[in-house]
Write a protein that holds these residues in place. Structure first.
Motif, PDB file in Angstrom:
ATOM      1  N   GLU A  80     -10.661  13.770   5.284  1.00 40.43           N
ATOM      2  CA  GLU A  80      -9.215  14.444   5.480  1.00 40.43           C
ATOM      3  C   GLU A  80      -9.293  14.917   7.267  1.00 40.43           C
ATOM      4  OE1 GLU A  80      -6.252  17.576   3.084  1.00 40.43           O
ATOM      5  OE2 GLU A  80      -8.709  17.591   2.586  1.00 40.43           O
ATOM      6  N   GLU A  81     -10.355  15.514   7.204  1.00 38.60           N
ATOM      7  CA  GLU A  81     -10.715  16.257   8.597  1.00 38.60           C
ATOM      8  C   GLU A  81     -10.411  15.428   9.893  1.00 38.60           C
ATOM      9  OE1 GLU A  81     -13.881  18.593   8.487  1.00 38.60           O
ATOM     10  OE2 GLU A  81     -13.282  19.950   6.960  1.00 38.60           O
ATOM     11  N   LYS A  82     -11.160  14.172   9.664  1.00 37.10           N
ATOM     12  CA  LYS A  82     -11.292  13.340  10.856  1.00 37.10           C
ATOM     13  C   LYS A  82     -10.144  12.277  10.990  1.00 37.10           C
ATOM     14  CE  LYS A  82     -15.111  15.160  12.667  1.00 37.10           C
ATOM     15  NZ  LYS A  82     -15.220  15.830  13.664  1.00 37.10           N
ATOM     16  N   ALA A  83      -9.743  11.923   9.819  1.00 39.17           N
ATOM     17  CA  ALA A  83      -8.842  10.420   9.939  1.00 39.17           C
ATOM     18  C   ALA A  83      -7.485  11.008   9.117  1.00 39.17           C
ATOM     19  CB  ALA A  83      -9.678   9.404   9.182  1.00 39.17           C
ATOM     20  N   ALA A 115     -20.282   5.898   3.614  1.00 41.92           N
ATOM     21  CA  ALA A 115     -20.748   5.023   4.520  1.00 41.92           C
ATOM     22  C   ALA A 115     -19.458   4.434   5.266  1.00 41.92           C
ATOM     23  CB  ALA A 115     -21.427   3.663   3.754  1.00 41.92           C
ATOM     24  N   LEU A 116     -18.555   4.529   4.589  1.00 45.09           N
ATOM     25  CA  LEU A 116     -17.220   3.934   5.007  1.00 45.09           C
ATOM     26  C   LEU A 116     -16.726   4.995   6.045  1.00 45.09           C
ATOM     27  CD1 LEU A 116     -15.238   1.679   5.103  1.00 45.09           C
ATOM     28  CD2 LEU A 116     -13.757   2.905   3.223  1.00 45.09           C
ATOM     29  N   ILE A 117     -16.556   6.233   5.953  1.00 47.23           N
ATOM     30  CA  ILE A 117     -16.034   7.290   7.030  1.00 47.23           C
ATOM     31  C   ILE A 117     -16.827   7.355   8.116  1.00 47.23           C
ATOM     32  CG2 ILE A 117     -16.956   9.368   5.558  1.00 47.23           C
ATOM     33  CD1 ILE A 117     -13.620   8.764   7.577  1.00 47.23           C
ATOM     34  N   ILE A 139       0.923  -1.232   0.055  1.00 50.43           N
ATOM     35  CA  ILE A 139      -0.187  -0.072  -0.054  1.00 50.43           C
ATOM     36  C   ILE A 139       0.848   1.252  -0.192  1.00 50.43           C
ATOM     37  CG2 ILE A 139      -1.927   1.196   1.153  1.00 50.43           C
ATOM     38  CD1 ILE A 139      -2.848  -1.204   2.499  1.00 50.43           C
ATOM     39  N   PRO A 140       0.901   2.090  -1.202  1.00 56.53           N
ATOM     40  CA  PRO A 140       1.828   3.279  -1.126  1.00 56.53           C
ATOM     41  C   PRO A 140       1.301   4.259  -0.203  1.00 56.53           C
ATOM     42  CG  PRO A 140       0.649   3.019  -3.013  1.00 56.53           C
ATOM     43  CD  PRO A 140       0.236   1.883  -2.210  1.00 56.53           C
ATOM     44  N   LYS A 141       2.137   4.824   0.736  1.00 51.80           N
ATOM     45  CA  LYS A 141       1.707   5.966   1.489  1.00 51.80           C
ATOM     46  C   LYS A 141       1.699   7.047   0.668  1.00 51.80           C
ATOM     47  CE  LYS A 141       4.213   4.008   5.572  1.00 51.80           C
ATOM     48  NZ  LYS A 141       5.035   4.069   6.550  1.00 51.80           N
ATOM     49  N   PRO A 142       0.612   7.964   1.018  1.00 50.05           N
ATOM     50  CA  PRO A 142       0.604   9.328   0.456  1.00 50.05           C
ATOM     51  C   PRO A 142       1.568  10.229   0.864  1.00 50.05           C
ATOM     52  CG  PRO A 142      -0.982   9.196   2.143  1.00 50.05           C
ATOM     53  CD  PRO A 142      -0.347   7.799   2.216  1.00 50.05           C
ATOM     54  N   ALA A 143       1.706  11.426   0.124  1.00 57.61           N
ATOM     55  CA  ALA A 143       2.543  12.473   0.677  1.00 57.61           C
ATOM     56  C   ALA A 143       2.218  12.939   2.112  1.00 57.61           C
ATOM     57  CB  ALA A 143       2.598  13.594  -0.379  1.00 57.61           C
ATOM     58  N   GLN A 144       3.415  13.100   2.674  1.00 57.59           N
ATOM     59  CA  GLN A 144       3.133  13.572   4.327  1.00 57.59           C
ATOM     60  C   GLN A 144       2.747  14.854   4.575  1.00 57.59           C
ATOM     61  OE1 GLN A 144       3.691  11.210   6.822  1.00 57.59           O
ATOM     62  NE2 GLN A 144       4.178   9.797   4.914  1.00 57.59           N
ATOM     63  N   ASN A 145       2.919  15.703   3.535  1.00 54.63           N
ATOM     64  CA  ASN A 145       2.264  17.081   3.636  1.00 54.63           C
ATOM     65  C   ASN A 145       0.877  17.126   3.007  1.00 54.63           C
ATOM     66  OD1 ASN A 145       2.568  16.744   0.964  1.00 54.63           O
ATOM     67  ND2 ASN A 145       3.717  18.747   0.653  1.00 54.63           N
ATOM     68  N   ASN A 146       0.105  15.940   2.869  1.00 50.61           N
ATOM     69  CA  ASN A 146      -1.361  15.872   2.374  1.00 50.61           C
ATOM     70  C   ASN A 146      -1.553  16.521   1.237  1.00 50.61           C
ATOM     71  OD1 ASN A 146      -2.214  14.271   4.739  1.00 50.61           O
ATOM     72  ND2 ASN A 146      -2.876  16.080   5.757  1.00 50.61           N
ATOM     73  N   GLN A 147      -0.374  16.601   0.293  1.00 49.91           N
ATOM     74  CA  GLN A 147      -0.763  17.446  -0.990  1.00 49.91           C
ATOM     75  C   GLN A 147      -1.716  16.519  -1.750  1.00 49.91           C
ATOM     76  OE1 GLN A 147       2.977  18.085  -3.207  1.00 49.91           O
ATOM     77  NE2 GLN A 147       1.893  18.911  -4.907  1.00 49.91           N
ATOM     78  N   PHE A 170      -7.690   4.386   3.681  1.00 50.87           N
ATOM     79  CA  PHE A 170      -8.636   4.267   4.881  1.00 50.87           C
ATOM     80  C   PHE A 170      -8.479   3.148   5.614  1.00 50.87           C
ATOM     81  CE2 PHE A 170     -11.263   6.642   2.143  1.00 50.87           C
ATOM     82  CZ  PHE A 170     -12.156   7.472   2.734  1.00 50.87           C
ATOM     83  N   TYR A 171      -8.031   1.991   5.031  1.00 56.50           N
ATOM     84  CA  TYR A 171      -7.605   0.766   5.461  1.00 56.50           C
ATOM     85  C   TYR A 171      -6.172   0.838   6.774  1.00 56.50           C
ATOM     86  CZ  TYR A 171      -6.188  -4.174   6.948  1.00 56.50           C
ATOM     87  OH  TYR A 171      -5.522  -4.991   7.435  1.00 56.50           O
ATOM     88  N   ARG A 172      -5.348   1.866   6.230  1.00 61.17           N
ATOM     89  CA  ARG A 172      -4.028   2.133   6.873  1.00 61.17           C
ATOM     90  C   ARG A 172      -4.710   3.115   7.989  1.00 61.17           C
ATOM     91  NH1 ARG A 172      -1.295   2.991   2.759  1.00 61.17           N
ATOM     92  NH2 ARG A 172      -1.744   5.103   2.500  1.00 61.17           N
ATOM     93  N   LYS A 173      -5.232   3.962   7.755  1.00 61.79           N
ATOM     94  CA  LYS A 173      -5.609   5.048   8.778  1.00 61.79           C
ATOM     95  C   LYS A 173      -6.636   4.264  10.037  1.00 61.79           C
ATOM     96  CE  LYS A 173      -3.362   8.524   7.595  1.00 61.79           C
ATOM     97  NZ  LYS A 173      -2.270   9.317   8.422  1.00 61.79           N
ATOM     98  N   LEU A 174      -7.570   3.175   9.515  1.00 57.50           N
ATOM     99  CA  LEU A 174      -8.753   3.093  10.272  1.00 57.50           C
ATOM    100  C   LEU A 174      -8.868   1.566  10.810  1.00 57.50           C
ATOM    101  CD1 LEU A 174     -11.454   5.254   8.419  1.00 57.50           C
ATOM    102  CD2 LEU A 174     -10.303   5.894  10.353  1.00 57.50           C
ATOM    103  N   HIS A 175      -8.061   0.963  10.054  1.00 54.63           N
ATOM    104  CA  HIS A 175      -8.235  -0.839  10.541  1.00 54.63           C
ATOM    105  C   HIS A 175      -8.123  -1.033  11.899  1.00 54.63           C
ATOM    106  CE1 HIS A 175      -3.771  -0.898  10.115  1.00 54.63           C
ATOM    107  NE2 HIS A 175      -4.005  -2.303  10.807  1.00 54.63           N
TER     108      HIS A 175
END
Length: 362
Positions: A322-325, A290-292, A209-217, A354-359
């Protein structure tokens, strides 16, 4: 014979001359002390006729009345002809003005089409001259230009992302690789070269699972799709494989099924949401919502959502995520609205976040 004809003609001429002479005498005559020539209205003549009893004088008044009526009739005919002529001239002038207005209007629009500038003075003041002529230039297709610009930007983002992963793969550091998007995005040029060798294979689910940019770009869906392909192409074959540490390497297909099962389990209690794939099941935004909402039920009222309001659903889901997770909005709302059948790889890449942040949240 000729002499006889001349004789009769002379007699006829004399008779006509006498008639006109008598009419002139009638006009110049007076009745009851009133000059008939001074009476210029029918009413005055009728009054004089009523007050006259002499037969000869009444005859003179009637002759003057007939003469006056003939003069008035001639004046009315002349006035009518004059009005008709004026009316025709007015119609012709209006037609001419309309043609001139049309000509000047066409000249103004022609000048605008050639120069790209609407000059109202051409219509108001003068006819365009040869000096005003502007060379014809091809008309711009703004839609086509916008598509080309977006395509160019997507290609540039893809080039930078692939360059970041290439640099990470060639770093030689064992274990999971994380691309340095900050360095790539700050650079103006990043060469893309083939990967010299495959990085060491790891067996954890998170590695694929590739990680997104750390600066949320924000990264476009197309660029993320290329990013995911670059990572998946580095994995081991689909068949089970044992590594030195005793774990089992998961294939891309196994990970896709596992992630799909995880999404189903988190959204099974939601009506109007049925996730069977990573494409059409997500095209109205309800699945994202529904997922969030499963993890943040107080963020919004899910029951008030309508699958027909696709744009609103996408914007709500991406914003709340983006705001919550702290999930970067990797998908573009405009792209998702335009596509009835989104690219499953783009959706799959975003859902991995979503999986990486919420599982672990349940």
């Amino acid at each position: 014979m000729l002499e006889i004809l001349k004789f009769f003609l002379s007699i006829e001429f004399l008779n006509v001359f006498d008639l006109f002479s008598k009419m002139g005498e009638v006009v110049s005559e007076t009745v009851n002390g009133v000059s008939l020539a001074s009476l210029t209205t029918e009413e005055s003549l009728y009054k004089l006729l009523d007050s006259t009893e002499d037969f000869d004088e009444r005859k003179k008044v009637r002759n003057r009345l007939r003469q006056l009526q003939a003069e008035l009739r001639a004046q009315r005919d002349e006035a009518m002809k004059r009005r008709e002529q004026e009316r025709e001239e007015m119609i012709l002038q209006r037609k001419k003005d309309a043609e001139d207005s049309k000509r000047r209007m066409l000249a103004m629009y022609d000048h605008a089409a050639k120069s790209g500038v609407m000059d109202v003075n051409i219509y108001k003041n003068k006819e365009p001259s040869a000096a005003d002529a502007v060379p014809m230039t091809p008309k711009r297709d703004l839609v086509e230009e916008a598509i080309q610009q977006r395509h160019k930007e997507a290609e540039e983002r893809k080039r930078k992302i692939l360059a970041a992963y290439d640099a990470a793969a060639r770093s030689g550091v064992p274990g999971p690789k994380t691309a340095d998007f900050d360095a790539i995005n700050n650079s103006t040029s990043a060469p893309v070269t083939p990967v010299a060798k495959k990085p060491p294979t790891d067996c954890t689910f998170g590695n694929i699972i590739p990680k997104p940019a750390q600066n949320n770009q924000k990264i476009s869906a197309k660029a993320k799709f290329q990013q995911m392909d670059a990572v998946q192409n580095k994995q081991t074959p689909a068949r089970p494989n044992f590594r030195a540490g005793g774990g089992v390497t998961r294939s891309a297909s196994d990970i896709k099924d596992m992630l799909l099962h995880w999404c189903k389990s988190k959204t099974k209690e939601y009506e109007r949401v049925e996730i069977t794939n990573f494409s059409t099941s997500w095209n109205d935004g309800m699945a994202f919502c529904a997922l969030i909402h499963h993890f943040y039920p107080d963020a919004f009222d899910f029951e008030s959502l309508n699958p027909k309001n696709r744009r609103y659903n996408f914007e709500l889901a991406f914003r709340v995520s983006e705001e919550k997770a702290d999930i970067a909005p990797l998908l573009d709302v405009e792209d998702m609205v335009l596509m009835k059948k989104p690219d499953w790889k783009c959706v799959f890449t975003y859902v991995q976040s979503f999986y990486r942040k919420l599982h672990d949240k349940d």
